[in-house]
Motif scaffolding. Structure first.
Motif, PDB file in Angstrom:
ATOM      1  N   LEU A 200      17.940 -28.751 -13.462  1.00  0.00           N
ATOM      2  CA  LEU A 200      17.622 -27.327 -13.596  1.00  0.00           C
ATOM      3  C   LEU A 200      16.633 -27.093 -14.730  1.00  0.00           C
ATOM      4  CD1 LEU A 200      21.233 -25.976 -13.043  1.00  0.00           C
ATOM      5  CD2 LEU A 200      19.271 -25.511 -11.553  1.00  0.00           C
ATOM      6  N   ALA A 201      16.770 -27.843 -15.806  1.00  0.00           N
ATOM      7  CA  ALA A 201      15.834 -27.689 -16.923  1.00  0.00           C
ATOM      8  C   ALA A 201      14.439 -28.159 -16.539  1.00  0.00           C
ATOM      9  CB  ALA A 201      16.344 -28.465 -18.134  1.00  0.00           C
ATOM     10  N   ALA A 202      14.349 -29.244 -15.760  1.00  0.00           N
ATOM     11  CA  ALA A 202      13.042 -29.771 -15.351  1.00  0.00           C
ATOM     12  C   ALA A 202      12.413 -28.949 -14.239  1.00  0.00           C
ATOM     13  CB  ALA A 202      13.195 -31.226 -14.901  1.00  0.00           C
ATOM     14  N   TRP A 203      13.234 -28.288 -13.426  1.00  0.00           N
ATOM     15  CA  TRP A 203      12.787 -27.510 -12.257  1.00  0.00           C
ATOM     16  C   TRP A 203      11.741 -28.311 -11.466  1.00  0.00           C
ATOM     17  CZ3 TRP A 203      15.259 -23.093 -10.852  1.00  0.00           C
ATOM     18  CH2 TRP A 203      14.741 -22.389  -9.766  1.00  0.00           C
ATOM     19  N   PRO A 204      12.194 -29.351 -10.737  1.00  0.00           N
ATOM     20  CA  PRO A 204      11.256 -30.271 -10.095  1.00  0.00           C
ATOM     21  C   PRO A 204      10.668 -29.784  -8.776  1.00  0.00           C
ATOM     22  CG  PRO A 204      13.501 -30.912  -9.616  1.00  0.00           C
ATOM     23  CD  PRO A 204      13.598 -29.722 -10.525  1.00  0.00           C
ATOM     24  N   TRP A 205      10.903 -28.529  -8.437  1.00  0.00           N
ATOM     25  CA  TRP A 205      10.472 -28.006  -7.153  1.00  0.00           C
ATOM     26  C   TRP A 205       9.110 -27.333  -7.290  1.00  0.00           C
ATOM     27  CZ3 TRP A 205      15.419 -26.471  -9.197  1.00  0.00           C
ATOM     28  CH2 TRP A 205      16.432 -27.379  -8.849  1.00  0.00           C
ATOM     29  N   GLY A 206       8.293 -27.460  -6.250  1.00  0.00           N
ATOM     30  CA  GLY A 206       6.933 -26.920  -6.305  1.00  0.00           C
ATOM     31  C   GLY A 206       6.888 -25.413  -6.453  1.00  0.00           C
ATOM     32  N   TRP A 207       7.879 -24.726  -5.917  1.00  0.00           N
ATOM     33  CA  TRP A 207       7.932 -23.261  -6.016  1.00  0.00           C
ATOM     34  C   TRP A 207       8.628 -22.869  -7.307  1.00  0.00           C
ATOM     35  CZ3 TRP A 207      11.548 -19.515  -6.688  1.00  0.00           C
ATOM     36  CH2 TRP A 207      11.171 -18.197  -6.374  1.00  0.00           C
ATOM     37  N   ARG A 208       8.093 -21.826  -7.989  1.00  0.00           N
ATOM     38  CA  ARG A 208       8.700 -21.338  -9.228  1.00  0.00           C
ATOM     39  C   ARG A 208       8.892 -19.829  -9.154  1.00  0.00           C
ATOM     40  NH1 ARG A 208       8.926 -24.629 -13.533  1.00  0.00           N
ATOM     41  NH2 ARG A 208       8.011 -26.707 -13.275  1.00  0.00           N
ATOM     42  N   LEU A 209       9.786 -19.320  -9.998  1.00  0.00           N
ATOM     43  CA  LEU A 209       9.996 -17.880 -10.084  1.00  0.00           C
ATOM     44  C   LEU A 209       8.679 -17.188 -10.405  1.00  0.00           C
ATOM     45  CD1 LEU A 209      13.354 -17.809 -12.068  1.00  0.00           C
ATOM     46  CD2 LEU A 209      13.033 -17.272  -9.661  1.00  0.00           C
ATOM     47  N   GLY A 210       8.394 -16.150  -9.659  1.00  0.00           N
ATOM     48  CA  GLY A 210       7.118 -15.455  -9.801  1.00  0.00           C
ATOM     49  C   GLY A 210       6.142 -15.803  -8.702  1.00  0.00           C
ATOM     50  N   ASP A 211       6.342 -16.951  -8.037  1.00  0.00           N
ATOM     51  CA  ASP A 211       5.525 -17.292  -6.879  1.00  0.00           C
ATOM     52  C   ASP A 211       5.933 -16.399  -5.704  1.00  0.00           C
ATOM     53  OD1 ASP A 211       4.341 -19.239  -8.359  1.00  0.00           O
ATOM     54  OD2 ASP A 211       5.438 -20.922  -7.467  1.00  0.00           O
ATOM     55  N   PRO A 212       5.089 -16.286  -4.670  1.00  0.00           N
ATOM     56  CA  PRO A 212       5.455 -15.463  -3.510  1.00  0.00           C
ATOM     57  C   PRO A 212       6.817 -15.851  -2.957  1.00  0.00           C
ATOM     58  CG  PRO A 212       3.153 -16.113  -3.361  1.00  0.00           C
ATOM     59  CD  PRO A 212       3.725 -16.858  -4.531  1.00  0.00           C
ATOM     60  N   PRO A 213       7.746 -14.892  -2.833  1.00  0.00           N
ATOM     61  CA  PRO A 213       9.111 -15.225  -2.390  1.00  0.00           C
ATOM     62  C   PRO A 213       9.167 -15.930  -1.043  1.00  0.00           C
ATOM     63  CG  PRO A 213       9.017 -12.970  -3.238  1.00  0.00           C
ATOM     64  CD  PRO A 213       7.605 -13.457  -3.150  1.00  0.00           C
ATOM     65  N   ALA A 216       9.129 -19.910  -0.858  1.00  0.00           N
ATOM     66  CA  ALA A 216      10.193 -20.735  -1.440  1.00  0.00           C
ATOM     67  C   ALA A 216      10.710 -21.736  -0.415  1.00  0.00           C
ATOM     68  CB  ALA A 216      11.327 -19.850  -1.932  1.00  0.00           C
ATOM     69  N   PRO A 217      11.030 -22.944  -0.826  1.00  0.00           N
ATOM     70  CA  PRO A 217      11.602 -23.922   0.115  1.00  0.00           C
ATOM     71  C   PRO A 217      12.982 -23.481   0.583  1.00  0.00           C
ATOM     72  CG  PRO A 217      11.714 -24.754  -2.130  1.00  0.00           C
ATOM     73  CD  PRO A 217      10.906 -23.498  -2.184  1.00  0.00           C
ATOM     74  N   ALA A 218      13.431 -24.074   1.674  1.00  0.00           N
ATOM     75  CA  ALA A 218      14.667 -23.613   2.311  1.00  0.00           C
ATOM     76  C   ALA A 218      15.865 -23.651   1.373  1.00  0.00           C
ATOM     77  CB  ALA A 218      14.948 -24.469   3.555  1.00  0.00           C
TER      78      ALA A 218
END
Length: 405
Positions: A200-213, A216-218
């Protein structure tokens, strides 16, 4: 040999239908170790998952031949995943049966849906979320297969991920873990808790908060919503959400929700007032509408959040100003187009605005009616039309003026 959880006629038919390797897997095996019956969380019916080394459709075809048409109530095949869903009626009792071809999964893109290929039983157990769900019971011999130490973890009352990338691959595993923690009294073991915090600290997912909702990945969108709905509607939600917050996992939704300490009160009010619990949870996000869009909440819940935000904006703009002092004025506000009883209820749940008038409107004022009905006025000689409606509103306002704030 009998296997608890599988009706004897079904077990006999399965053994007769297939000479290869077939095993009971998943929650039914876990709950069998706990001396519990595993039921479908939505329908409350016995729910059995079978894995076959071979084509699931072939096993089902042979099984249907063995059982006959009177036992099978529904049969639906999902070819892409090599699974078949069955609903059986055994001695008048419904049983849900999912038959799947043994498969392996890989996650080329974290949090997206996995790529699936067929494999063996060991592959199928290795793709699961926790060790306690990675056990199998072979139907031919009744042997318990436990390659990942799930039985020992159950004895220790702990949840252990199967590998170091479990949360990265599928963050919804944390929500499922919270459901098991609440229902079965389990806790993440230290290495798994450390994995959750680090991921959770690293947030390894390409989508981030603030990106177009909608991008977001499934596992951060629709699948996350489905797991949360199960948690809120079918589990001891207070214990489950407490576990999620303790693990830092409410940050999957929004850091504001992870820091929020008011959600227990808000959800209790939502429960009393008949509000959808997920909408009440989402209301404390920094941008509730963006989160609602990412999770693809149903239209009714999205509309509820829109109405509540508009009511909140109206009340906040009048902070320090004179708010209405008469019941009729509050009724005019709360019954205006664009507002709804549910929006007022959500305002009460969230502590939005002055509590007393909102609560009095909810409990009493909205039920107050004019002293005369439309039929009374028509009988007295009034003609149908806008004047009739205006007169009814005036008569209701007269009664509302007698109400205390």
């Amino acid at each position: 040999m009998e296997i608890p959880g599988i009706p004897a006629p079904v077990l006999l038919a399965l053994r007769a239908a297939h000479a290869g390797r077939v095993a009971l897997v998943g929650g039914a095996v876990r709950d069998l170790q706990l001396h519990r019956v595993h039921n479908d969380p939505w329908r409350g019916l016995p729910d059995l998952d079978l894995v076959v080394e071979g084509r699931a459709a072939d096993l089902v075809a042979a099984l249907l031949e063995q059982l006959g048409p009177g036992v099978v109530q529904r049969c639906q095949e999902h070819g892409a995943y090599g699974t078949v869903e069955l609903e059986l009626s055994v001695a008048g009792e419904p049983v849900l049966l999912d038959v799947a071809t043994a498969r392996r999964e890989t996650y080329p893109v974290p949090a997206e849906n996995p790529q699936v290929s067929f494999g063996c039983l060991a592959d199928d157990l290795a793709r699961r979320d926790f060790s306690i769900n990675a056990m199998a019971l072979e139907l031919a011999s009744g042997t318990l297969l436990d390659p990942h130490g799930g039985r020992e973890d159950l004895e220790r009352r702990q949840l252990r991920f199967l590998h170091g990338g479990s949360v990265r691959d599928d963050p919804t595993r944390l929500v499922r873990g919270a459901r098991y923690a609440a229902r079965l009294g389990l806790e993440l073991e230290p290495a798994s808790a450390a994995q959750a915090r680090a991921t959770l600290a690293a947030w390894p997912w390409g989508w981030r908060l603030g990106d177009p909702p909608g991008q977001a990945p499934a596992a951060l969108g629709t699948r996350l919503r489905m797991e949360l709905e199960l948690l809120l509607e079918r589990e001891p939600w207070l214990a489950a959400l407490t576990a999620l917050q303790r693990w830092g996992a409410l940050a999957l939704l929004d850091p504001a929700l992870q820091a929020d300490g008011t959600w227990p009160r808000r959800l209790r009010w939502a429960e009393r007032l008949g509000l959808p619990p997920l909408a009440a949870l989402v209301a404390a996000a920094r941008d509730p509408l963006a989160l609602a869009e990412r999770l693809q909440l149903p239209h009714r819940q999205h509309r509820l959040l829109v109405q509540w935000l508009e009511l909140r904006r109206w009340l906040q703009e009048r902070q320090g100003e004179a708010l209405p002092v008469l019941a009729e004025h509050w009724c005019a506000l709360l019954e205006a187009p664009g507002c709804s009883p549910d929006a007022v209820a959500l305002a009460l749940a969230c502590g939005t605005g002055p509590r007393r008038p909102l609560l009095r409107w909810w409990l009493r004022w909205r039920q107050v009616k004019a002293a005369s009905t439309a039929a009374d006025l028509l009988a007295a000689g009034m003609r149908p039309g806008p004047e009739l409606g205006q007169k009814l509103r005036e008569l209701r306002a007269e009664r509302l003026r007698l109400e205390r704030l």
